[in-house]
Design a protein around this motif. Structure first.
Motif, short mmCIF file in Angstrom:
data_model
loop_
_atom_site.label_atom_id
_atom_site.label_comp_id
_atom_site.label_asym_id
_atom_site.label_seq_id
_atom_site.Cartn_x
_atom_site.Cartn_y
_atom_site.Cartn_z
N MET A 1 0.84 -1.19 0.00
CA MET A 1 0.00 0.00 0.00
C MET A 1 0.88 1.26 0.00
O MET A 1 1.81 1.38 0.78
CB MET A 1 -0.90 0.01 1.25
N GLN A 2 0.58 2.20 -0.91
CA GLN A 2 1.37 3.42 -1.01
C GLN A 2 0.80 4.48 -0.07
O GLN A 2 -0.38 4.83 -0.14
CB GLN A 2 1.35 3.94 -2.45
N HIS A 3 1.62 5.00 0.80
CA HIS A 3 1.17 6.01 1.75
C HIS A 3 1.37 7.39 1.15
O HIS A 3 2.32 7.63 0.40
CB HIS A 3 1.96 5.90 3.06
N PRO A 4 0.46 8.36 1.49
CA PRO A 4 0.61 9.70 0.95
C PRO A 4 1.88 10.36 1.45
O PRO A 4 2.31 10.15 2.57
CB PRO A 4 -0.63 10.43 1.47
N SER A 5 2.48 11.17 0.58
CA SER A 5 3.69 11.90 0.95
C SER A 5 3.39 12.89 2.07
O SER A 5 2.27 13.39 2.18
CB SER A 5 4.23 12.65 -0.27
N SER A 6 4.40 13.18 2.88
CA SER A 6 4.21 14.10 4.00
C SER A 6 3.95 15.52 3.54
O SER A 6 3.49 16.35 4.31
CB SER A 6 5.44 14.08 4.91
N ASP A 7 4.25 15.84 2.25
CA ASP A 7 4.01 17.19 1.78
C ASP A 7 2.71 17.31 1.00
O ASP A 7 2.49 18.26 0.26
CB ASP A 7 5.18 17.70 0.93
N THR A 8 1.81 16.33 1.15
CA THR A 8 0.48 16.41 0.57
C THR A 8 -0.53 16.65 1.68
O THR A 8 -0.34 16.24 2.83
CB THR A 8 0.10 15.12 -0.19
N GLY A 9 -1.63 17.31 1.33
CA GLY A 9 -2.71 17.49 2.29
C GLY A 9 -2.32 18.31 3.51
O GLY A 9 -1.40 19.14 3.48
N ILE A 10 -3.01 18.05 4.59
CA ILE A 10 -2.82 18.77 5.86
C ILE A 10 -2.34 17.79 6.90
O ILE A 10 -2.94 16.73 7.10
CB ILE A 10 -4.14 19.43 6.32
N VAL A 65 1.73 22.12 12.59
CA VAL A 65 0.70 21.99 11.57
C VAL A 65 1.31 22.40 10.23
O VAL A 65 1.84 23.51 10.10
CB VAL A 65 -0.52 22.87 11.87
N THR A 66 1.25 21.51 9.26
CA THR A 66 1.76 21.83 7.93
C THR A 66 0.68 21.59 6.88
O THR A 66 -0.16 20.70 7.02
CB THR A 66 3.01 21.00 7.57
N VAL A 67 0.72 22.39 5.84
CA VAL A 67 -0.20 22.27 4.71
C VAL A 67 0.64 22.17 3.46
O VAL A 67 1.42 23.09 3.15
CB VAL A 67 -1.15 23.48 4.63
N GLU A 68 0.55 21.04 2.76
CA GLU A 68 1.36 20.79 1.57
C GLU A 68 2.84 21.03 1.85
O GLU A 68 3.58 21.57 1.04
CB GLU A 68 0.87 21.65 0.41
N GLY A 69 3.26 20.65 3.04
CA GLY A 69 4.65 20.78 3.43
C GLY A 69 5.03 22.12 4.02
O GLY A 69 6.15 22.30 4.51
#
Length: 245
Positions: A1-10, A65-69
């Protein structure tokens, strides 16, 4: 399973927030990448504070809190393109006397010159069949029209994620239906907070916030069912019968 990158989303990493000595949010860890996300909870559970953290309007007392990195609270110009927020009460969002001025403001904040911002604001209104609104005083609009103006102001910025704070509160049923249809057709990621499980029932993911902490996080049907059961239990307790002397 591919996990979303840490610089995507919130992403929230053990984010906490307090007002004075009163804790509002405690150790919130979430990674939000789904297209439709609901945040469910009673009044006072910390939902609006959580949305303000995501929008970068406030900074966490602890955690990150990060948004798109990006650090959400440190780069307002870049955040304008990433996240927009629609508040529960349009009176808390509108600051200019006319519709055109209100629509133009965010565009100027994003770097557009005054004339370009006015031209784009008029184009936004024309696309919605509301060119006649341009010079109208905001005070002449109905509550539903003010909420729609706020949504247009957010959409004009073309953010990739829109945060919705009780978007249907105070609106009559026909206005709720029109706004619901408009939101459903948007391509952006929507994060909707509500105390009403029906509002978030169609989301891809629902997070139940209770006392400033995540109590449940998962499929909408599972989380809303658990929330309803707990609200029914609390309703049976007649918990507001005891008043302080």
């Amino acid at each position: 399973m591919q996990h979303p990158s840490s610089d995507t989303g919130i992403r929230l990493d053990r984010a906490s927030y307090a007002a004075g000595e009163r804790s509002i949010l405690s150790d919130i860890t979430l990674h939000l990448t789904e297209r439709r996300i609901g945040i469910l909870g009673q009044n006072g559970s910390g939902k609006t504070t959580l949305l303000r953290l995501m929008a970068g309007l406030i900074a966490p007392g602890r955690g990150r809190v990060t948004v798109e990195g990006m650090d959400a609270a440190s780069d307002r110009r870049r955040m304008l393109a990433a996240v927009g927020i629609l508040f529960q009460n349009p009176e808390h969002q509108i600051i200019f006397p006319t519709v055109e001025e209100e629509l133009s403001f965010g565009l100027k904040q994003a770097g557009r010159c005054a004339e370009e911002a006015r031209s784009l604001a008029r184009a936004v209104l024309a696309a919605q069949g509301r060119s006649h609104w341009a010079a109208a005083p905001v005070s002449t609009l109905s509550q539903g029209q003010k909420q729609f103006l706020c949504l247009l102001s957010v959409l004009a910025m073309e953010p990739r994620t829109i945060l919705l704070d009780e978007p249907f509160s105070g609106l009559d049923l026909p206005t709720q239906i029109r706004l619901s249809r408009r939101l459903a057709g948007l391509p952006q990621r929507l994060v909707t907070i509500s105390h009403d499980p029906e509002v978030v029932a169609g989301c891809d993911r629902v997070i139940w916030l209770d006392g400033g902490r995540v109590r449940a996080d998962g499929q909408a049907g599972d989380v809303t069912a658990a929330f309803r059961a707990e609200m029914e239990r609390l309703g049976d307790l007649d918990a507001d019968a005891d008043l302080p002397c």
